[in-house]
Design a protein around this motif. Sequence first.
Motif, mmCIF file in Angstrom:
data_model
loop_
_atom_site.group_PDB
_atom_site.id
_atom_site.type_symbol
_atom_site.label_atom_id
_atom_site.label_comp_id
_atom_site.label_asym_id
_atom_site.label_seq_id
_atom_site.Cartn_x
_atom_site.Cartn_y
_atom_site.Cartn_z
ATOM 1 N N GLN A 105 0.838 -0.968 0.006
ATOM 2 C CA GLN A 105 -0.076 -0.320 0.221
ATOM 3 C C GLN A 105 0.705 1.017 -0.081
ATOM 4 O OE1 GLN A 105 -3.814 -0.033 0.093
ATOM 5 N NE2 GLN A 105 -2.851 -2.050 -0.622
ATOM 6 N N ASP A 106 1.436 2.224 -1.288
ATOM 7 C CA ASP A 106 2.235 2.813 -1.214
ATOM 8 C C ASP A 106 1.374 4.212 -1.126
ATOM 9 O OD1 ASP A 106 4.765 0.926 -1.754
ATOM 10 O OD2 ASP A 106 4.087 0.839 -3.273
ATOM 11 N N LYS A 107 2.496 5.091 -0.695
ATOM 12 C CA LYS A 107 1.687 6.303 -0.662
ATOM 13 C C LYS A 107 2.550 7.295 -1.737
ATOM 14 C CE LYS A 107 1.364 10.498 1.572
ATOM 15 N NZ LYS A 107 1.411 11.361 3.128
ATOM 16 N N ASN A 108 1.741 8.140 -3.216
ATOM 17 C CA ASN A 108 2.450 8.690 -4.559
ATOM 18 C C ASN A 108 3.418 7.992 -5.026
ATOM 19 O OD1 ASN A 108 0.688 10.851 -3.429
ATOM 20 N ND2 ASN A 108 1.691 11.884 -2.530
ATOM 21 N N PRO A 109 3.031 6.664 -5.379
ATOM 22 C CA PRO A 109 3.887 5.866 -6.525
ATOM 23 C C PRO A 109 4.356 6.876 -7.111
ATOM 24 C CG PRO A 109 1.570 5.141 -6.022
ATOM 25 C CD PRO A 109 1.885 5.787 -5.793
ATOM 26 N N VAL A 110 5.982 6.890 -8.196
ATOM 27 C CA VAL A 110 6.613 7.968 -8.707
ATOM 28 C C VAL A 110 5.752 7.501 -10.070
ATOM 29 C CG1 VAL A 110 7.978 6.491 -9.859
ATOM 30 C CG2 VAL A 110 8.297 8.683 -9.829
ATOM 31 N N LEU A 111 4.963 6.706 -10.477
ATOM 32 C CA LEU A 111 3.853 6.488 -11.727
ATOM 33 C C LEU A 111 2.626 7.132 -11.701
ATOM 34 C CD1 LEU A 111 3.812 5.501 -14.707
ATOM 35 C CD2 LEU A 111 3.396 3.145 -13.910
ATOM 36 N N THR A 112 1.612 6.820 -10.694
ATOM 37 C CA THR A 112 0.637 7.824 -11.080
ATOM 38 C C THR A 112 0.371 9.129 -10.616
ATOM 39 O OG1 THR A 112 -0.135 5.165 -9.193
ATOM 40 C CG2 THR A 112 -1.830 7.487 -9.650
ATOM 41 N N PRO A 113 1.009 10.221 -10.707
ATOM 42 C CA PRO A 113 0.995 11.331 -10.640
ATOM 43 C C PRO A 113 1.539 11.572 -12.168
ATOM 44 C CG PRO A 113 2.080 10.765 -8.960
ATOM 45 C CD PRO A 113 1.788 9.504 -9.339
ATOM 46 N N GLY A 114 2.844 10.926 -12.668
ATOM 47 C CA GLY A 114 2.866 11.701 -13.822
ATOM 48 C C GLY A 114 1.955 11.043 -15.180
ATOM 49 N N LEU A 115 0.821 9.645 -14.674
ATOM 50 C CA LEU A 115 -0.295 9.213 -16.061
ATOM 51 C C LEU A 115 -1.211 10.429 -15.071
ATOM 52 C CD1 LEU A 115 -0.276 5.350 -15.221
ATOM 53 C CD2 LEU A 115 0.926 6.298 -17.066
ATOM 54 N N HIS B 216 6.658 7.345 -15.626
ATOM 55 C CA HIS B 216 5.663 9.100 -15.332
ATOM 56 C C HIS B 216 6.878 9.582 -16.265
ATOM 57 C CE1 HIS B 216 9.265 8.983 -12.911
ATOM 58 N NE2 HIS B 216 9.841 10.230 -12.830
ATOM 59 N N ILE B 217 8.017 9.166 -17.153
ATOM 60 C CA ILE B 217 8.458 10.197 -17.717
ATOM 61 C C ILE B 217 8.239 9.895 -19.205
ATOM 62 C CG2 ILE B 217 10.895 10.970 -19.070
ATOM 63 C CD1 ILE B 217 12.645 9.798 -16.132
ATOM 64 N N TYR B 218 7.981 8.489 -19.544
ATOM 65 C CA TYR B 218 7.308 7.770 -21.102
ATOM 66 C C TYR B 218 7.011 6.273 -20.692
ATOM 67 C CZ TYR B 218 6.926 6.461 -25.494
ATOM 68 O OH TYR B 218 6.445 6.216 -26.453
ATOM 69 N N PRO B 219 5.588 5.854 -20.766
ATOM 70 C CA PRO B 219 5.062 6.688 -21.696
ATOM 71 C C PRO B 219 3.917 8.430 -20.797
ATOM 72 C CG PRO B 219 3.949 4.519 -20.325
ATOM 73 C CD PRO B 219 5.512 4.871 -20.804
ATOM 74 N N GLY B 220 4.021 8.249 -19.793
ATOM 75 C CA GLY B 220 3.061 8.849 -18.885
ATOM 76 C C GLY B 220 3.678 10.875 -19.559
ATOM 77 N N GLY B 221 4.519 10.847 -20.178
ATOM 78 C CA GLY B 221 4.698 12.190 -20.619
ATOM 79 C C GLY B 221 5.395 13.633 -19.275
ATOM 80 N N ALA B 222 5.841 13.465 -18.210
ATOM 81 C CA ALA B 222 4.844 14.509 -17.175
ATOM 82 C C ALA B 222 6.620 14.536 -17.290
ATOM 83 C CB ALA B 222 4.983 13.168 -15.883
ATOM 84 N N ILE B 223 7.848 14.572 -17.541
ATOM 85 C CA ILE B 223 8.835 15.226 -18.141
ATOM 86 C C ILE B 223 9.339 14.813 -19.356
ATOM 87 C CG2 ILE B 223 11.258 15.100 -17.637
ATOM 88 C CD1 ILE B 223 10.193 13.536 -14.728
ATOM 89 N N GLY B 224 10.170 16.269 -19.918
ATOM 90 C CA GLY B 224 10.787 16.575 -21.444
ATOM 91 C C GLY B 224 11.640 17.591 -21.115
ATOM 92 N N LEU B 225 11.879 17.358 -22.017
ATOM 93 C CA LEU B 225 13.384 18.589 -22.429
ATOM 94 C C LEU B 225 12.784 20.296 -22.148
ATOM 95 C CD1 LEU B 225 15.166 17.732 -26.115
ATOM 96 C CD2 LEU B 225 15.392 17.190 -23.661
ATOM 97 N N ASP B 226 11.707 20.508 -21.515
ATOM 98 C CA ASP B 226 11.119 21.454 -21.223
ATOM 99 C C ASP B 226 10.783 22.045 -19.512
ATOM 100 O OD1 ASP B 226 11.197 23.591 -23.318
ATOM 101 O OD2 ASP B 226 9.733 23.069 -23.633
ATOM 102 N N SER B 227 11.472 20.418 -19.313
ATOM 103 C CA SER B 227 11.591 20.435 -17.505
ATOM 104 C C SER B 227 12.603 20.780 -17.035
ATOM 105 C CB SER B 227 11.107 18.409 -17.552
ATOM 106 O OG SER B 227 10.162 18.654 -17.670
ATOM 107 N N ASP B 228 12.047 21.642 -15.019
ATOM 108 C CA ASP B 228 12.927 21.807 -14.786
ATOM 109 C C ASP B 228 14.669 21.479 -14.899
ATOM 110 O OD1 ASP B 228 14.871 22.237 -12.167
ATOM 111 O OD2 ASP B 228 13.462 23.714 -11.563
#
Length: 321
Positions: free
Chosen positions: A54-64, A129-141
């Motif tokens: 039972q994880d809290k804020n797993p990294v993939l889900t916020p990306g999706l 979360h980066i791919y395929p989620g698409g939450a991070i790319g070359l314009d990210s911080d």
Amino acid sequence: MNMAQRWRCTYDPVYGRRVYPFVVAVVDFWEDYLKFEDGRYVIYGDAIHEGSGQDKNPVLTPGLLRNVLAVALDMSETLGLDADRRTKWRHMLDHLSDFTTQEKNGRTVFRYSEEGTDWWPDNTLGIQHIYPGGAIGLDSDPRLLEVARNTIDLMQRWLDGNGSNSFFPAAVRVGYDPNVILQKLAEYTEHTVPNGFQKDNPHGIENCSTVPNTINEMLCMGHGGVLRVFPVWPRKHDASFRGIRTWGAFLVSSSLQNGCVQYVRLHSERGRSCTLVNPWPGREVQLFRNGEAAERVHDERFLLPTSAGEEIVLKESQPRS
């Protein structure tokens, strides 16, 4: 994810109206499931891996979630539906929990969850979360991009039973060393049969996209609605491509010779505006619209209005000798 990608690359209103109810149903679920605490939305009881607990804020889900909320807003605005729900969706998108990080082997990398599972020895969920989620790319911080590249370095999941298809393009999306990507991709192909299936892999067709998808992203990236040609490609290697479909319903062609982009050709299917990173940094660019000389542009990136069916060719105004 497949619905989102098809929508963004075609902006087909018939398709959009057909899948929009499903997209909204996904958002409906998360409106009820997310907990708003201390100014952010928190995810409880969501396992990052099969059997991870039972994880809290797993990294993939916020990306999706960032993906589905963004595409729901895009569809709603483009199709003129559910205007009264957009404020809530924007609030959810703007207040999702950040990705959690940790120190591992002396470098900052993503933690697989905020509380619960911290790392996993196989598969590639730690970068999806980066791919395929698409939450991070070359314009990210830039700091987030550094964490992403560190995580790629530490994971080293280039040859993965069912995760190579996300690991390679994720490395491209965050600007990982293109020479390493191509070297690892060549090694990967030594473990495939002629039709693209991985040898001794029971998972079937899921890795058949690995090679073409990785190469396409290296040659032509439309992530986030910003078009880049040869964004993560070794400049010493000549290359060309024709008709790669990108976000915004554009078909893109280009050529790289002796380290210089020769031209960029855009075919606009829907008449949307195109944001293009200047392939000739610091140089003026000449546009040709349907074969006729048009405006000149000069900036780090430029917003190009287009018409449906229009073909635009861009060339450096005064090519280097």
